[in-house]
Design a protein around this motif. Sequence first.
Motif, short mmCIF file in Angstrom:
data_model
loop_
_atom_site.label_atom_id
_atom_site.label_comp_id
_atom_site.label_asym_id
_atom_site.label_seq_id
_atom_site.Cartn_x
_atom_site.Cartn_y
_atom_site.Cartn_z
N ALA A 83 71.62 -25.29 33.91
CA ALA A 83 70.24 -25.40 34.37
C ALA A 83 70.16 -26.06 35.75
N SER B 27 65.68 -16.63 37.13
CA SER B 27 65.98 -17.98 36.63
C SER B 27 65.79 -18.07 35.13
N ILE C 142 70.92 -23.42 38.30
CA ILE C 142 69.78 -22.51 38.41
C ILE C 142 68.69 -23.14 39.28
N LEU C 143 68.39 -24.41 39.04
CA LEU C 143 67.35 -25.09 39.83
C LEU C 143 67.71 -25.16 41.31
N ALA D 216 68.65 -18.83 32.36
CA ALA D 216 68.49 -19.97 31.47
C ALA D 216 68.61 -19.56 30.01
N ALA E 208 67.62 -21.59 42.82
CA ALA E 208 66.23 -21.12 42.92
C ALA E 208 65.50 -21.83 44.05
N ILE F 194 62.40 -14.67 41.62
CA ILE F 194 63.14 -15.92 41.39
C ILE F 194 62.85 -16.45 39.99
#
Length: 169
Positions: free
Chosen positions: A154, A143, A157-158, A147, A161, A139
């Motif tokens: 972002a 990620s 992605i957060l 990024a 994840a 992860i």
Amino acid sequence: MMNWILFFGVVFKSILFSTGGFGPLPSLHADFIARGWAGEKQFTEALSIGQVTPGPNGLWIVSLCYLVAGVPGAVLACIALLLPPLFVLLVQRYHGRIAGHPAVQGLLDGVVLVIVGFSVLVLAGMFRSNGVNAEMAAIAVISAALAVSRRVSANIILVVAAVAGLIMG
């Protein structure tokens, strides 16, 4: 007798290291209560005044400082509220003149390296405290790659994840 330099420093610190609006509230509350400058009543009144008056949310600080230290406190609060944006304007104005200078580029590259270094240290500490496993490492690597590519937001992605981490346990 009020120490005006300390008073200004406390207010300025709270404003400078916050996001504006009600961001300085925890810091001001802790500092003012600890020093005996204000009580809960002054905070309640200042926040109420800040909500019913037009204008930016951060102006409740001026009300609080007026309730705590009168007109001199309100004036110092106004100055403390104005300094961070003025600093940003000064930096913006002179940055255009020196942006292409090799020393400035080197400084910015150094700041980026420091941030990356701290991020790696924090990530390593998180891995150690939570136990390193293949899923968490995957992860993190995916990620980071997304990024760096800047093809995915972002925030996305957060969220992805976090969901992947919850699903993988």
